[in-house]
Design a protein around this motif. Structure first.
Motif, mmCIF file in Angstrom:
data_model
loop_
_atom_site.group_PDB
_atom_site.id
_atom_site.type_symbol
_atom_site.label_atom_id
_atom_site.label_comp_id
_atom_site.label_asym_id
_atom_site.label_seq_id
_atom_site.Cartn_x
_atom_site.Cartn_y
_atom_site.Cartn_z
ATOM 1 N N TRP A 71 20.692 -24.028 -64.586
ATOM 2 C CA TRP A 71 21.387 -24.837 -63.507
ATOM 3 C C TRP A 71 20.887 -23.951 -62.278
ATOM 4 O O TRP A 71 20.943 -24.561 -61.027
ATOM 5 C CB TRP A 71 22.714 -24.955 -63.589
ATOM 6 N N ALA A 72 20.716 -22.687 -62.440
ATOM 7 C CA ALA A 72 20.355 -21.841 -61.244
ATOM 8 C C ALA A 72 19.001 -21.600 -60.926
ATOM 9 O O ALA A 72 18.615 -22.039 -59.943
ATOM 10 C CB ALA A 72 21.029 -20.381 -61.071
ATOM 11 N N SER A 73 18.315 -21.408 -62.151
ATOM 12 C CA SER A 73 16.882 -21.041 -62.142
ATOM 13 C C SER A 73 15.989 -22.157 -61.603
ATOM 14 O O SER A 73 14.966 -22.113 -60.863
ATOM 15 C CB SER A 73 16.284 -20.333 -63.112
ATOM 16 N N VAL A 74 16.256 -23.554 -62.129
ATOM 17 C CA VAL A 74 15.447 -24.403 -61.724
ATOM 18 C C VAL A 74 15.267 -24.807 -60.415
ATOM 19 O O VAL A 74 14.257 -25.322 -59.901
ATOM 20 C CB VAL A 74 15.788 -25.714 -62.816
ATOM 21 N N PRO A 75 16.697 -25.083 -59.966
ATOM 22 C CA PRO A 75 16.413 -25.752 -58.461
ATOM 23 C C PRO A 75 15.848 -24.481 -57.506
ATOM 24 O O PRO A 75 14.990 -24.782 -56.620
ATOM 25 C CB PRO A 75 17.981 -25.576 -58.115
ATOM 26 N N ALA A 76 16.117 -23.206 -57.943
ATOM 27 C CA ALA A 76 15.546 -22.143 -57.185
ATOM 28 C C ALA A 76 14.029 -22.259 -57.259
ATOM 29 O O ALA A 76 13.169 -22.065 -56.250
ATOM 30 C CB ALA A 76 15.943 -20.830 -57.606
ATOM 31 N N LYS A 77 13.446 -22.311 -58.516
ATOM 32 C CA LYS A 77 12.170 -22.703 -58.753
ATOM 33 C C LYS A 77 11.477 -23.817 -57.717
ATOM 34 O O LYS A 77 10.423 -23.835 -57.230
ATOM 35 C CB LYS A 77 11.874 -22.628 -60.119
ATOM 36 N N ALA A 78 12.092 -24.758 -58.046
ATOM 37 C CA ALA A 78 11.667 -26.182 -57.368
ATOM 38 C C ALA A 78 11.491 -26.084 -55.811
ATOM 39 O O ALA A 78 10.761 -26.500 -55.058
ATOM 40 C CB ALA A 78 12.573 -27.244 -57.771
ATOM 41 N N PHE A 79 12.673 -25.157 -55.218
ATOM 42 C CA PHE A 79 12.772 -25.016 -53.767
ATOM 43 C C PHE A 79 11.601 -24.343 -53.346
ATOM 44 O O PHE A 79 10.728 -24.378 -52.399
ATOM 45 C CB PHE A 79 14.188 -24.194 -53.679
ATOM 46 N N ILE A 80 11.262 -23.162 -54.322
ATOM 47 C CA ILE A 80 10.141 -22.041 -53.714
ATOM 48 C C ILE A 80 9.019 -22.953 -53.788
ATOM 49 O O ILE A 80 8.193 -22.840 -53.172
ATOM 50 C CB ILE A 80 10.144 -20.880 -54.781
ATOM 51 N N PHE A 81 8.670 -23.692 -54.981
ATOM 52 C CA PHE A 81 7.402 -24.407 -55.128
ATOM 53 C C PHE A 81 7.099 -25.493 -54.196
ATOM 54 O O PHE A 81 6.037 -25.496 -53.384
ATOM 55 C CB PHE A 81 7.487 -25.202 -56.738
ATOM 56 N N VAL A 82 8.279 -25.966 -53.681
ATOM 57 C CA VAL A 82 8.043 -27.015 -52.728
ATOM 58 C C VAL A 82 7.601 -26.476 -51.334
ATOM 59 O O VAL A 82 6.640 -26.824 -50.600
ATOM 60 C CB VAL A 82 9.396 -28.078 -52.439
ATOM 61 N N PHE A 83 8.304 -25.552 -51.073
ATOM 62 C CA PHE A 83 8.309 -24.828 -49.487
ATOM 63 C C PHE A 83 6.851 -23.803 -49.571
ATOM 64 O O PHE A 83 6.340 -23.705 -48.509
ATOM 65 C CB PHE A 83 9.332 -24.408 -49.145
ATOM 66 N N ARG A 84 6.698 -23.316 -50.637
ATOM 67 C CA ARG A 84 5.618 -22.454 -50.642
ATOM 68 C C ARG A 84 4.233 -23.047 -51.107
ATOM 69 O O ARG A 84 3.248 -22.920 -50.698
ATOM 70 C CB ARG A 84 5.505 -21.314 -51.689
ATOM 71 N N GLY A 85 4.392 -24.262 -51.608
ATOM 72 C CA GLY A 85 3.158 -25.074 -52.066
ATOM 73 C C GLY A 85 2.629 -26.047 -51.418
ATOM 74 O O GLY A 85 1.553 -26.658 -51.442
ATOM 75 N N SER A 86 3.312 -26.318 -50.157
ATOM 76 C CA SER A 86 2.752 -27.315 -49.142
ATOM 77 C C SER A 86 2.463 -26.699 -47.814
ATOM 78 O O SER A 86 3.489 -25.860 -47.496
ATOM 79 C CB SER A 86 3.889 -28.366 -49.086
ATOM 80 N N PRO A 87 1.852 -27.035 -47.162
ATOM 81 C CA PRO A 87 1.591 -26.584 -45.410
ATOM 82 C C PRO A 87 2.855 -26.708 -44.684
ATOM 83 O O PRO A 87 3.472 -27.798 -44.546
ATOM 84 C CB PRO A 87 0.650 -27.501 -44.971
#
Lengths: 279, 241, 291
Positions: A71-87
């Motif tokens: 519940w904590a790790s999935v949203p955190a990982k998704a957040f990092i992925f979206v903002f670090r993975g796109s310009p």
């Protein structure tokens, strides 16, 4: 007009104080230095607010990603992925389009002693909207840095805390968090430098310039267009950025020394200027 | 600012073009009906047809390129293309930097557009305009709050979203948008006459090209073909060239 | 397509099929190729520049060493955007100035006439009479050089770190075998440095992907240019009128970039495993156990 007069008229032009109309003809070197410097106020503002607010969220994100609960790790990982993975450039465009769609309304925030009405329409202005985007972006990058540091907090430190009977939040607050910060600081310094450099993107982000006041790049490109000579205004803005980069290194270096003051000299974490986080 | 661009188009002219000189026509491609990029990805609009006609008369081999509005003059003077034909009003300020041919479109008043129901006072409120246009300069000195956007489309979007109270732009550009908005958008306040007519911008050092273009425009005015093109693209507007 | 001849009569799925295949949309799809081409061409140039920069920094000739230091540090200290706004124009005018001097030595008028930058017709780059694709290719190459210059400085830094990370003992062994300095460098240091430089290079590749929208600022018609052009609201002057759809076009770009970085991450993870084989690092040891 002497350079002193120019400074008086245009020194705070970017925040709406002083002469309203920009110089159109007979642009001097002094005009360029003063107005671009005035625009730097905004770049500093963006960087400072995004970093200060982002620091808190980054800690949460790092702890979330390290958590065993999905519940904590999935949203955190998704957040990092979206903002670090796109310009960041695309994030700015998209955010502006979304902010424009949000219904214009006032939201009352009760502070206990006073009620503030926050207007959602402020989001379409660079002073808030761009800060929100930069804040989320830096939170993701710093969150990843903090997460890495969290993983390398010495086991002994944690065991010692357990031995003292510390638990839960107290252990985190007193032991893990300071250790994490100390380990992350050199990378975090690089992040700060690149956050600062990234504020130049605000100019291209879709957030419009109001009353012809904008950031340093707004004025630099204004002069480049008026004088048809990019070989003056862009080097000026580069000089400003190099100067402020050195300032950031000095301030963060001082903070690093404080974070490390109780540590034996051999294990101290050293800062190296190693910018790897342009976005 | 090499914001140079566009595959938009092939050499426009054919008639006896073998020995013709190549002229690169610079336009913005985002200001219908003056100039825009049509769905096939080519430069289209009033100025495309005028430009092609001028080139046919002057026996020039014309190639169309597009460039962002805010760097359109710098790229002309640095030689990335040879003309600006982009709904650019002739003003003293611009005339100091580049040269203009005679006008090929009469002075067109600028108009304010706002959401339906807006009062005439909005012209003193927050007014959107495109960066580096005569309208932006006008609003900045009129006392209203100017909000600058880099494309014309964004200025209109700002009014729709309530970001700006009104937009100031050429009447002809806004007319289409008002007509098709189902009453959502209206013209407000009085029109303002800001710039002169629209001419083709050329480098100051290019006197020869300027003379050739002027002669071609003269001929188009004399034979009525320019009037016909204006009527075709601007809802039957009558021009008296 | 045949049925797209009269767009105003179309509805539903047919309208969409025709809309999404207009010439403008095809240009949009092709521009994804432009972005991939930039990545494919920039990466090797960046590596060459980075390698030269790193070698310069290790050089025993002081001026060369200083040059390497200045290049890697100054470029990294200034926001990349400012370089991008500046370097291509400087290069363009520099090239034309040089060609003017060589090709038209008898033209006596100054090159800067007031605001105009005037070089003789033969010195124009590319020639005014050359086809449009040449102009575009030239603009694209200027962008490519600007990208390579900026990212080369980062790569130089990473590779320099990688070279220094190769254990001293390895180099000494080479010397003990009687190898010359040059042989030690090429046969021992260079082959081993990659595993140490790989994390940094991975990061650099990700940054390069995320920097490609800046092509738009350099005037190349990339995916951002077309997304903005297609997404803007269209009146009935256009064959396919629609309201402001920029949000959807940008969302599509976001997905594209997320996919690119995600896929790259997978590829580099594999590469790291491969390079770690037989290396005296933690990663290498771990592989030995599982193998």
């Amino acid at each position: 007009m002497s350079c002193y007069d120019t400074l008086m008229d245009y020194g705070l032009r970017s925040i709406g104080i002083g002469e309203r109309l920009l110089p159109k003809t007979d642009i001097t070197l002094c005009d360029q230095f003063v107005l671009i410097g005035s625009g730097m106020i905004w770049n500093i503002y963006f960087a400072v607010f995004a970093m200060v607010l982002g620091f808190g969220l980054a800690t949460l994100v790092a702890v979330g990603k390290a958590s065993t609960s999905p519940w904590a790790s999935v949203p955190a990982k998704a957040f990092i992925f979206v903002f670090r993975g796109s310009p960041l450039f695309i994030q700015f465009f998209l955010a502006y389009e979304i902010f424009v769609l949000i219904p214009k309304a006032g939201i009352d925030i009760n502070l206990g002693f006073a009620i503030i009405t926050a207007e959602t329409r402020w989001l379409t202005k660079a002073w808030l909207g761009a800060v929100v985007v930069l804040f989320l972006n830096t939170s993701a990058y710093s969150g990843e840095i903090f997460y890495g540091a969290l993983q390398s907090v010495p086991k002994g430190d944690v065991e010692a805390a357990d031995a003292f009977g510390m638990s839960g939040f107290r252990k985190f607050r007193r032991i893990i968090w300071p250790a994490m910060l100390r380990l992350a600081w050199p990378s975090y310094t690089n992040e700060a430098i690149f956050m600062f450099h990234a504020t130049t993107l605000v100019f291209f982000s879709g957030f419009p310039a109001w009353r012809q006041s904008g950031d340093a790049l707004y004025y630099a490109s204004y002069f480049a267009d008026k004088t048809f000579n990019p070989f003056v205004s862009y080097p000026i803005i580069a000089v400003y950025f190099v100067a402020f980069t050195l300032l950031i290194i000095a301030v963060f270096g001082w903070a690093n020394a404080r974070l490390n003051r109780h540590i034996a000299p051999v294990q101290k974490v050293k800062f190296r200027f190693k910018p790897q986080f342009i976005r | 600012m090499r914001k140079l661009v566009l595959a938009a188009s092939i050499a426009a002219m054919t008639a006896g073009a073998a020995a013709a000189e190549t002229v690169r026509m610079g336009t913005e491609g985002a200001y219908p009906p003056y100039n825009f990029i049509n769905d096939a990805g080519e430069v289209d609009g009033f100025e495309r047809e005028v430009g092609d006609a001028i080139c046919a008369i002057a026996n020039l081999d014309c190639v169309w390129v597009t460039n962002d509005w805010d760097s359109i003059i710098p790229n002309l003077v640095s030689g990335n293309y040879d003309t600006i034909i982009a709904g650019m009003s002739i003003t003293d300020e611009r005339d100091e930097v580049i040269d203009f041919t005679q006008e090929y479109f009469p002075p067109d008043p600028s108009a304010y557009m706002a959401l339906a129901g807006a009062s005439d006072d909005v012209v003193n409120g927050v007014v959107a305009a495109q960066t580096a246009t005569i309208q932006a300069g006008y609003v900045a000195s009129s006392g209203a709050t100017v909000v600058e956007f880099s494309t014309p489309d964004e200025t209109v979007a700002a009014v729709r979203s309530g970001e700006a109270d009104a937009v100031l732009a050429d009447f002809a550009f806004l007319a289409d948008i008002v007509n098709e908005s189902n009453g959502e958008l209206i013209f407000v306040g009085d029109d303002v006459a800001i710039g002169g007519g629209i001419g083709v911008g050329v480098r100051e050092s290019d006197a020869e090209l300027k003379a050739a273009l002027n002669a071609a425009i003269d001929q188009m005015k004399a034979d009525g073909s320019l009037n016909a093109l204006i009527a075709k693209w601007f809802d039957g507007r009558e021009a008296s060239y | 397509m045949e049925m797209c001849a009269d767009p105003s009569s179309l509805e539903g799925i047919n309208w969409w099929m025709c809309y999404l295949t207009t010439g403008k949309h095809q240009a949009f799809y092709a521009s994804f190729g432009t972005v991939l081409l930039l990545l494919a061409l920039t990466a090797p140039v960046v590596m060459v520049l980075g390698f030269s920069g790193a070698m310069a920094r290790k050089s025993s000739i002081p001026p060369l060493r200083w040059l390497g230091m200045i290049y890697t540090n100054v470029v990294r200290g200034v926001p990349d955007i400012i370089f991008f706004l500046f370097v291509p124009i400087a290069m363009d005018q520099g090239i034309e100035y040089f060609r003017h001097r060589v090709k038209c030595p008898d033209v006596l008028e100054p090159i800067r006439q007031g605001n105009d930058f005037v070089v003789c017709t033969a010195a124009k780059m590319p020639l005014g009479s050359s086809p449009q694709w040449m102009h575009e290719a030239y603009g694209f190459s200027l962008a490519l050089v600007a990208f390579a210059l900026v990212f080369g400085a980062f790569a130089a830094n990473t590779l320099y770190g990688g070279m220094n990370a190769v254990p001293r003992g390895q180099l000494e062994t080479g010397e003990a075998f009687g190898m010359t300095q040059r042989q030690v460098f090429w046969r021992i240091q260079v082959p081993q440095m990659w595993v140490y430089a790989l994390p940094g290079l991975t990061n650099l590749w990700m940054i390069l992907i995320k920097a490609t929208p800046l092509l738009f600022l350099l005037g190349v018609e990339d995916i951002v240019y077309w997304a903005r052009e297609l997404g803007g609201s269209k009146t009935s002057r256009f064959a396919y009128p629609h309201p402001d759809w920029r949000l959807y076009y940008f969302a599509f770009l976001l997905v594209f970039y997320l996919f690119m970085t995600w896929a790259s991450e997978k590829v580099f993870a594999r590469l790291t495993r491969k390079l770690s084989h037989g290396q005296a690092t933690l990663g290498g040891e771990a592989l030995k156990v599982t193998a």
